[in-house]
Design a protein around this motif. Structure first.
Motif, PDB file in Angstrom:
ATOM      1  N   LYS A   1      10.380  -1.478  37.405  1.00  0.00           N
ATOM      2  CA  LYS A   1       9.575  -2.616  36.966  1.00  0.00           C
ATOM      3  C   LYS A   1      10.375  -3.440  35.970  1.00  0.00           C
ATOM      4  N   LEU A   2      10.718  -4.648  36.360  1.00  0.00           N
ATOM      5  CA  LEU A   2      11.474  -5.551  35.502  1.00  0.00           C
ATOM      6  C   LEU A   2      10.521  -6.492  34.787  1.00  0.00           C
ATOM      7  N   PRO A   3      10.817  -6.846  33.527  1.00  0.00           N
ATOM      8  CA  PRO A   3       9.950  -7.785  32.811  1.00  0.00           C
ATOM      9  C   PRO A   3       9.836  -9.113  33.556  1.00  0.00           C
ATOM     10  N   VAL A   4       8.606  -9.649  33.591  1.00  0.00           N
ATOM     11  CA  VAL A   4       8.267 -10.925  34.216  1.00  0.00           C
ATOM     12  C   VAL A   4       8.320 -10.831  35.735  1.00  0.00           C
ATOM     13  N   ILE A   5       9.343 -10.229  36.305  1.00  0.00           N
ATOM     14  CA  ILE A   5       9.520 -10.186  37.759  1.00  0.00           C
ATOM     15  C   ILE A   5       8.585  -9.177  38.398  1.00  0.00           C
ATOM     16  N   GLY A   6       8.426  -8.004  37.790  1.00  0.00           N
ATOM     17  CA  GLY A   6       7.545  -6.975  38.336  1.00  0.00           C
ATOM     18  C   GLY A   6       8.323  -5.863  39.021  1.00  0.00           C
ATOM     19  N   TRP A   7       7.632  -5.144  39.904  1.00  0.00           N
ATOM     20  CA  TRP A   7       8.232  -3.995  40.578  1.00  0.00           C
ATOM     21  C   TRP A   7       9.196  -4.453  41.665  1.00  0.00           C
ATOM     22  N   VAL A   8      10.389  -3.852  41.652  1.00  0.00           N
ATOM     23  CA  VAL A   8      11.432  -4.152  42.636  1.00  0.00           C
ATOM     24  C   VAL A   8      11.901  -2.834  43.232  1.00  0.00           C
ATOM     25  N   ARG A   9      12.013  -2.785  44.534  1.00  0.00           N
ATOM     26  CA  ARG A   9      12.452  -1.568  45.205  1.00  0.00           C
ATOM     27  C   ARG A   9      13.970  -1.437  45.106  1.00  0.00           C
TER      28      ARG A   9
END
Length: 404
Positions: free
Chosen positions: A143-151
């Motif tokens: 989970k990256l800030p602002v961007i959200g969950w990334v696989r």
């Protein structure tokens, strides 16, 4: 406390990839603006007193203070109110971009690395999230800030008792990558000198020569691919500027460079583990890597990657519990390891060490590695009685490695 960095390949969606590209472009412009502000201030203080430039002149008030990281962060906060594009990127990511400018000037003054240069489009390839608070990690997702969950492709397990301190997003020609820095509240004791000593001499004829007679030939990663690289670069030069075909040709060049770098790093890692298999202490030369890269054989030294190999070897020694230390590299090829007398300089064509005092004969690189071992043992407080016992005598003149 100790930190480890785990690198994984991201599998972002199309929308997330567009966000990454937009953030890289914004950080590039912030970097160039901050660099231009500092450059203009320095240029305004370097004009001559008795003449004026015929082209242009930097006119900045004498009371203006030198731009620093703190002042530029304040300017960035004020600029966000006028430029909506700056609001799309997380504030700490832009602050880390300004810190990169500060680091570039620090290296300019301390290491004389040269004046920082502006980054053209496509040259900014990474940005950093300096803080990753809370539960930011799940199996195969971050989970990256602002961007959200990334696989991402989880190629190795991550211990659960660690804390993620920061995340760096890197763009390469093969895709997007994330580098997670994880911290543990534990201290790893440094390996103590023990076991069999092993001295290592690095060179271009034999990439590695050890004190026990092992010789490993140097693979020419860049040299073997140079012909194909020349052909691909010629195709790039024939494409019009700004065209899609030119971009495709540039991507092929970048893929070949990445392939060469990956092959070199993989070979270095395998060789480092092979050297640690039968050694309790490893001693290497403290080389002047910058001087080697700028010499007559600089291209071949950069292709060999001595600095990268020494860094990987040190990490492997810590992981395997092997003691690692650098020793003085001066005159290792001019001293006999058997009687410790100076034999004089050797030309590059002389590949055999023959001592005129005691008659000891062996390969030149092996003799240098044995001298490295003697200096390493003296540095850790061991005696050198092995010379009197003749431990270094009887090593075969040349032993080719089976390592491929």
């Amino acid at each position: 406390m100790f930190n480890l960095t785990y690198e994984f390949k991201l599998k972002p969606t199309k929308q997330q990839s567009q966000i990454f590209d937009e953030w890289l472009e914004v950080t590039r412009r912030v970097y160039n603006y901050a660099l231009a502000e500092r450059k203009d201030w320095y240029k305004s203080r370097s004009c001559q007193l008795n003449s004026c430039s015929l082209r242009s002149c930097y006119i900045i008030s004498a009371d203006a203070t030198r731009p620093t990281y703190g002042s530029q962060c304040k300017s960035l906060t004020a600029a966000k109110k006028k430029n909506p594009n700056l609001k799309k990127v997380q504030s700490q990511v832009l602050q880390q971009t300004l810190k990169r400018v500060e680091t570039a000037f620090t290296l300019l003054w301390e290491r004389n690395t040269g004046f920082p240069r502006f980054k053209k489009k496509g040259r900014m390839r990474s940005f950093v999230f300096p803080q990753m608070k809370g539960n930011r990690l799940q199996p195969g997702m971050v989970k990256l800030p602002v961007i959200g969950w990334v696989r991402f492709r989880q190629s190795r397990n991550i211990p659960e008792d660690g804390v993620i301190k920061q995340a760096r997003i890197v763009k390469r020609v093969s895709g997007w990558y994330v580098m997670l820095t994880i911290q543990w509240n534990a201290d790893i004791p440094s390996p103590m000198p023990h076991g069999e000593p092993l001295g290592i001499d690095l060179g271009l004829t034999s990439f590695v020569a050890t004190s026990n007679g092992l010789l490993v030939k140097r693979p020419k990663f860049f040299g073997d691919a140079e012909r194909k690289l020349r052909w691909l670069q010629k195709r790039v030069s024939r494409k019009p500027f700004g065209s899609k075909n030119r971009q495709k040709a540039q991507n092929k060049v970048a893929k070949l460079h990445e392939y060469i770098a990956n092959c070199r790093k993989d070979w270095h890692r395998k060789l480092s583990h092979q050297l640690c298999d039968n050694a309790g202490m490893i001693f290497v030369e403290d080389l002047n890597l910058v001087g080697l890269s700028r010499g007559m054989l600089g291209k071949h030294c950069l292709d060999a990657g001595f600095g990268q190999f020494l860094g990987i070897l040190e990490q492997t020694c810590v992981h395997r519990g092997v003691y690692f230390q650098k020793v003085d590299a001066r005159k290792t090829s001019q001293i006999c390891p058997n009687c410790l007398t100076e034999t004089g300089k050797k030309t590059l064509a002389e590949r055999t060490h023959v001592c005129g005092n005691c008659g000891y004969t062996t390969d030149r690189d092996v003799a240098a590695a044995q001298v490295v071992t003697i200096r390493g043992l003296a540095a850790v407080g061991h005696t050198v009685k092995m010379l009197a016992e003749g431990k270094f005598i009887g090593i075969p003149l040349k032993q080719e490695s089976s390592f491929l």
